[in-house]
Design a protein around this motif. Sequence first.
Motif, mmCIF file in Angstrom:
data_model
loop_
_atom_site.group_PDB
_atom_site.id
_atom_site.type_symbol
_atom_site.label_atom_id
_atom_site.label_comp_id
_atom_site.label_asym_id
_atom_site.label_seq_id
_atom_site.Cartn_x
_atom_site.Cartn_y
_atom_site.Cartn_z
ATOM 1 N N UNK A 26 0.833 -1.217 0.000
ATOM 2 C CA UNK A 26 0.000 0.000 0.000
ATOM 3 C C UNK A 26 0.860 1.257 0.000
ATOM 4 N N UNK A 27 0.289 2.343 -0.478
ATOM 5 C CA UNK A 27 0.976 3.643 -0.434
ATOM 6 C C UNK A 27 1.331 3.962 1.012
ATOM 7 N N UNK A 84 4.419 3.411 -4.714
ATOM 8 C CA UNK A 84 3.938 4.152 -5.891
ATOM 9 C C UNK A 84 5.019 4.264 -6.950
ATOM 10 N N UNK A 85 6.287 4.322 -6.517
ATOM 11 C CA UNK A 85 7.392 4.352 -7.481
ATOM 12 C C UNK A 85 7.472 3.050 -8.264
ATOM 13 N N UNK A 86 7.201 1.932 -7.573
ATOM 14 C CA UNK A 86 7.166 0.639 -8.266
ATOM 15 C C UNK A 86 6.083 0.631 -9.339
ATOM 16 N N UNK A 87 4.918 1.177 -9.008
ATOM 17 C CA UNK A 87 3.819 1.240 -9.970
ATOM 18 C C UNK A 87 4.180 2.151 -11.145
ATOM 19 N N UNK A 88 4.829 3.270 -10.842
ATOM 20 C CA UNK A 88 5.226 4.177 -11.910
ATOM 21 C C UNK A 88 6.175 3.487 -12.885
ATOM 22 N N UNK A 134 -4.165 4.804 -5.410
ATOM 23 C CA UNK A 134 -5.220 3.881 -5.866
ATOM 24 C C UNK A 134 -4.759 2.909 -6.948
ATOM 25 N N UNK A 135 -3.512 3.033 -7.392
ATOM 26 C CA UNK A 135 -3.033 2.140 -8.444
ATOM 27 C C UNK A 135 -3.109 0.670 -8.026
ATOM 28 N N UNK A 136 -2.848 0.402 -6.764
ATOM 29 C CA UNK A 136 -2.818 -0.977 -6.284
ATOM 30 C C UNK A 136 -4.199 -1.627 -6.318
#
Length: 311
Positions: A57-58, A77-81, A104-106
């Motif tokens: 989670x963030x 969030x950096x991983x998602x980016x 919210x990406x997760x």
Amino acid sequence: MVSEELAFRLNDEEYKNWLKAGRCLLLLKDGLLPFTEQRLRAFHGDLLNQRPPLRTPCETSSCKPRGNALASVCRGCSEWQREILKHHRQPSGTIHWTNCFPPNWRTDHWEVAKAYMPRGQAKVNRADEFDASALLNLINYCDCFSSVDPKLVRQVIQCRNELMHSCELRVKDDWMRRYRWTLRHFVQQLSFVPHMLTVGRQIEGMLTVDLSIRVFGVDRLDSAVAMAASDPDLLEPDAESVSRWESELLGEMLRECLCAPNEEDEDAKTQDAEQLKRLQGFLQANKDLGEKFSSELQAIDSLQAKGGEEG
């Protein structure tokens, strides 16, 4: 009751072309939505299964873009980016991080999808609120749609942009013939998608129907009656439907232009200002539309006043 203004507008063949072409985009969107939903959900699930760090989670729940940059975000969030860029067909191009709320990406596959869409998606909270441009750009830029030929997608996007940026909201018959060919080939490529064959028939019917018939109270042409009898999807629309489609298309144009571009994007700012001025003149010249979009006209006035002060 149909307004006289609408009846007058539909007496212009090139305006009817513009309206019919725009309605085809709405039909196309309805066909693409279930397809993109299915692919995105599977794509999002695969990422979570294959990349455990994406499940984190963030850390702050407040990671967000600043301008159009995404900096100083947490590790999750950096991983998602990084993963979003990895699956972007043009990662070195402009990516509208302002569309996204990274925390919210997760949990939300559509929040991930926004990174592949044009600017102006930040306030879109439901899948059915995305327009055809958003879905087409998603298919074009995200490699999870590898089964779709990007060249055909880009041809549809080009037609859509030409239509929605039309100076006078009018297009010629030659343009309509090219548009029809482009949509037909794009839809044929997606014939494996449930409902797309129906959408293809609806588009063909919309491109051939005479929208002025019902508005002027004249009996439908025999060909229109035969067409409707052979396929209910091609039933000739009534005037209220035509008015609703017109409002949807104009509303989409206004939302796109009123969405402020990046401060450094001077070309986009200039184009939006010019388009807003043309739309303002069109709405003011048509009393029924001016009343319907009164709040948008006020927003345009405010933007113009602000621009004058800054100048």
